[in-house]
Design a protein around this motif. Structure first.
Motif, PDB file in Angstrom:
ATOM      1  N   GLU A  66       0.844  -1.187   0.000  1.00 31.73           N
ATOM      2  CA  GLU A  66       0.000   0.000   0.000  1.00 31.73           C
ATOM      3  C   GLU A  66       0.883   1.242   0.000  1.00 31.73           C
ATOM      4  OE1 GLU A  66      -3.415   0.104   2.471  1.00 31.73           O
ATOM      5  OE2 GLU A  66      -3.764  -2.046   2.280  1.00 31.73           O
ATOM      6  N   ILE A  67       0.310   2.359  -0.393  1.00 27.48           N
ATOM      7  CA  ILE A  67       1.007   3.640  -0.351  1.00 27.48           C
ATOM      8  C   ILE A  67       0.964   4.131   1.093  1.00 27.48           C
ATOM      9  CG2 ILE A  67       0.990   6.031  -1.155  1.00 27.48           C
ATOM     10  CD1 ILE A  67      -0.437   4.979  -3.735  1.00 27.48           C
ATOM     11  N   HIS A  68       2.160   4.353   1.657  1.00 33.18           N
ATOM     12  CA  HIS A  68       2.234   4.756   3.064  1.00 33.18           C
ATOM     13  C   HIS A  68       2.844   6.131   3.297  1.00 33.18           C
ATOM     14  CE1 HIS A  68       0.939   0.953   4.737  1.00 33.18           C
ATOM     15  NE2 HIS A  68       1.798   0.311   3.973  1.00 33.18           N
ATOM     16  N   ASP A 115       6.922   6.240  -1.096  1.00 36.23           N
ATOM     17  CA  ASP A 115       6.025   5.471  -1.967  1.00 36.23           C
ATOM     18  C   ASP A 115       5.460   6.354  -3.080  1.00 36.23           C
ATOM     19  OD1 ASP A 115       6.406   3.225  -0.342  1.00 36.23           O
ATOM     20  OD2 ASP A 115       4.556   3.563   0.784  1.00 36.23           O
ATOM     21  N   VAL A 116       5.068   7.555  -2.743  1.00 36.20           N
ATOM     22  CA  VAL A 116       4.517   8.482  -3.742  1.00 36.20           C
ATOM     23  C   VAL A 116       5.607   8.855  -4.746  1.00 36.20           C
ATOM     24  CG1 VAL A 116       3.472  10.749  -4.106  1.00 36.20           C
ATOM     25  CG2 VAL A 116       2.749   9.344  -2.162  1.00 36.20           C
ATOM     26  N   LEU A 161       6.030   6.041  -7.181  1.00 33.75           N
ATOM     27  CA  LEU A 161       4.913   6.054  -8.128  1.00 33.75           C
ATOM     28  C   LEU A 161       5.109   7.134  -9.187  1.00 33.75           C
ATOM     29  CD1 LEU A 161       2.103   5.338  -9.184  1.00 33.75           C
ATOM     30  CD2 LEU A 161       1.146   6.767  -7.344  1.00 33.75           C
ATOM     31  N   THR A 185       5.543  15.040  -6.863  1.00 34.43           N
ATOM     32  CA  THR A 185       5.429  14.252  -5.628  1.00 34.43           C
ATOM     33  C   THR A 185       4.727  15.094  -4.569  1.00 34.43           C
ATOM     34  OG1 THR A 185       7.400  12.961  -6.167  1.00 34.43           O
ATOM     35  CG2 THR A 185       6.726  12.989  -3.861  1.00 34.43           C
ATOM     36  N   ILE A 194       0.122   2.442 -11.239  1.00 31.83           N
ATOM     37  CA  ILE A 194      -0.373   2.170  -9.874  1.00 31.83           C
ATOM     38  C   ILE A 194      -0.589   0.673  -9.691  1.00 31.83           C
ATOM     39  CG2 ILE A 194      -2.325   2.447  -8.292  1.00 31.83           C
ATOM     40  CD1 ILE A 194      -2.663   5.297  -9.485  1.00 31.83           C
ATOM     41  N   TYR A 210       1.168  -0.746  -6.457  1.00 33.38           N
ATOM     42  CA  TYR A 210       0.439  -0.572  -5.195  1.00 33.38           C
ATOM     43  C   TYR A 210      -0.984  -1.096  -5.273  1.00 33.38           C
ATOM     44  CZ  TYR A 210       4.304   2.614  -4.255  1.00 33.38           C
ATOM     45  OH  TYR A 210       5.553   3.150  -4.081  1.00 33.38           O
ATOM     46  N   ALA A 223      -4.153   3.832  -3.234  1.00 29.74           N
ATOM     47  CA  ALA A 223      -3.976   3.541  -4.662  1.00 29.74           C
ATOM     48  C   ALA A 223      -5.270   3.858  -5.405  1.00 29.74           C
ATOM     49  CB  ALA A 223      -3.568   2.084  -4.864  1.00 29.74           C
TER      50      ALA A 223
END
Length: 135
Positions: free
Chosen positions: A6-8, A12-13, A16, A51, A99, A103, A108
């Motif tokens: 998962e995006i945390h 992570d961003v 992506l 970002t 995505i 994720y 997401a």
């Protein structure tokens, strides 16, 4: 089957956004547009700015400074008002597949939903800003 994470957080961003724009820059339809408007040395700062944008969109962190509508209108104008819904559709297709490759989970899905709404609103703003004889 491996579960995606998962995006945390910002990292992570960043992954992506970085992965997505690497794909954009190589895309036959969108690459020439993005590569024309951003020089190679501008990309690292642009990735950080994007970002920031997605941190604001996904986490509500007020870190983004910029005017995406103005930027997209300027790109459309520089391209003689030739940006179409197909461009935004391709952008969405690449965003969703990026995505989906990285994720899963609530954020997401929020990134997909926000992108869909954003693409629609950006295109409408571009279309409305065009010279009257073009609409």
């Amino acid at each position: 089957m491996n579960r995606l994470k998962e995006i945390h957080n910002r990292e992570d961003v960043f992954v992506l956004v970085s992965t997505f724009y690497k794909r954009i820059r190589k895309d036959d339809t969108l690459g020439p547009i993005f590569n024309h408007h951003l020089a190679e040395e501008q990309w690292p700062a642009h990735i950080q700015k994007l970002t920031d944008f997605w941190m604001t969109a996904l986490f509500g962190v007020a870190s983004f400074k910029g005017n995406p509508v103005k930027a997209h209108k300027n790109v459309d104008k520089s391209l003689n008002h030739t940006v179409t819904q197909l461009h935004f559709g391709k952008w969405l297709q690449l965003w969703f597949s990026t995505i989906d490759g990285l994720y899963e989970g609530k954020l997401a899905q929020r990134a997909k939903d926000a992108a869909r709404k954003m693409a629609t609103n950006q295109y409408i703003a571009i279309w409305k800003s065009r010279p009257q004889n073009m609409n």
